[in-house]
Scaffold this active site. Structure first.
Site, PDB file in Angstrom:
ATOM      1  N   GLU A 111      61.967 -51.199  74.466  1.00 15.46           N
ATOM      2  CA  GLU A 111      63.175 -51.069  73.634  1.00 15.46           C
ATOM      3  C   GLU A 111      62.930 -50.137  72.458  1.00 15.46           C
ATOM      4  O   GLU A 111      61.917 -50.246  71.755  1.00 15.46           O
ATOM      5  CB  GLU A 111      63.597 -52.462  73.115  1.00 15.46           C
ATOM      6  N   ASP A 146      65.145 -65.851  77.676  1.00 17.94           N
ATOM      7  CA  ASP A 146      64.460 -65.154  76.587  1.00 17.94           C
ATOM      8  C   ASP A 146      63.900 -66.177  75.600  1.00 17.94           C
ATOM      9  O   ASP A 146      64.666 -66.936  74.991  1.00 17.94           O
ATOM     10  CB  ASP A 146      65.491 -64.250  75.889  1.00 17.94           C
TER      11      ASP A 146
HETATM   12  O1  KIV Z   1      67.881 -60.488  73.553  1.00 20.12           O
HETATM   13  C1  KIV Z   1      68.172 -59.548  74.296  1.00 20.12           C
HETATM   14  O2  KIV Z   1      69.323 -59.375  74.718  1.00 20.12           O
HETATM   15  C2  KIV Z   1      67.109 -58.638  74.680  1.00 20.12           C
HETATM   16  C3  KIV Z   1      67.496 -57.384  75.369  1.00 20.12           C
HETATM   17  C4  KIV Z   1      68.175 -56.466  74.434  1.00 20.12           C
HETATM   18  C5  KIV Z   1      66.353 -56.729  76.025  1.00 20.12           C
HETATM   19  O3  KIV Z   1      65.982 -58.903  74.423  1.00 20.12           O
END
Ligand code: KIV
Length: 267
Positions: free
Chosen positions: A185, A86
């Site tokens: 989300e 991410d």
């Molecule tokens: O950072 C995270 O865990 C996320 C998920 C909630 C989709 O972006």
């Protein structure tokens, strides 16, 4: 025999076949190993790390170095699932070059197979450029936690028809720019259903109702390890905080009473 790795093509095929996709976050080796063994399609090293592991109020303080470190721990454990790193706040918003270099770090140093970033129309150039560099990108629309201050808190998004239309346009634009999947989300279930029908890449919901192609939850929420607050969309499948507390209290009392260690635990 080595297990076959889930790829972005496996996930796109699952949507075509009407097969649901299961995803969860993980931040370290032991839990990533458990998530993989449980059969997750995607293990997302989320920047939720900031909240559930680092104890911050938001995801905003999380850095690239921290994300790369945790992604590497997860990648070491995961043999089957697709590992998605991410991209944290400010690792892609400031420009295309930043975005490509930082996405590259997830793959080169974190051994991820893909990256995720938040936003729609504003990040299309970044999505195309990262994709062109050969790195699969996952989109993230609706409640995008890196924009918490702009949203005025963690609130359900796109409730009005105009906002809903914008989200649908963003989803189509992200697909056009090359994403292989889109996280939806914190949006109304009806809108998530329309978005899911509007794109040919899978949608993965979190607080977006039952009609997405898949589902993701934050590991510490679903295992009951993070209990400071629990959004309506979370289902708790275990109560590991309670269990851990019980075990640690038991251990402590046995140490204090001399019940542990015994000859059985001695050399
Ligand atoms: O950072 C995270 O865990 C996320 C998920 C909630 C989709 O972006």
């Amino acid at each position: 025999m080595a297990t076959e790795r889930t790829t972005i093509h496996t996930l796109i095929q699952k949507k075509k076949d009407g097969e649901k996709i299961a995803a969860v976050t993980a931040y370290d080796y032991p839990f990533a190993e458990i998530a993989d063994e449980a059969g997750m399609d995607i293990v997302l090293v989320g920047d939720s790390l900031g909240i559930v592991v680092q104890g911050e109020e938001t995801t905003l303080p999380v850095t690239m170095d921290q994300m790369v470190y945790h992604t590497r721990l997860v990648s070491r454990a995961v043999k089957k699932a697709l590992v998605v790193g991410d991209m944290p706040f400010l690792s892609y918003q400031a420009g295309i070059e930043d975005a490509v270099r930082n996405a590259g770090r997830f793959v080169q140093e974190g051994f991820a197979q893909a990256v995720k970033l938040e936003g729609g129309a504003g990040v299309l150039d970044q999505v195309s450029a990262i994709s062109r560099a050969g790195i699969p990108v996952m989109g993230h629309l609706g409640l995008t936690p890196q924009s918490v201050h702009q949203m005025g808190g963690y609130k359900v998004q796109a409730r009005s028809p105009a906002e809903g239309d914008k989200l649908l346009a963003d989803a189509r634009a992200l697909e056009e720019a090359g994403v292989f999947a889109i996280i939806l989300e914190g949006i109304p279930a009806r809108l998530a259903k329309r978005a899911t029908q509007s794109v040919s890449v899978p949608t993965i919901g979190i607080g977006a109702g039952p009609h997405c192609d898949g589902q993701v939850l934050v590991l510490h929420d679903l295992l009951g390890l993070f209990v400071k607050f629990s959004p309506k969309f979370v289902k708790r499948y275990a109560n590991l905080r309670e269990e851990s507390l019980k075990a640690l209290r038991h251990y402590r009392s046995e140490v204090l009473s001399g019940e542990f260690p015994t000859d059985q635990h001695s050399f």
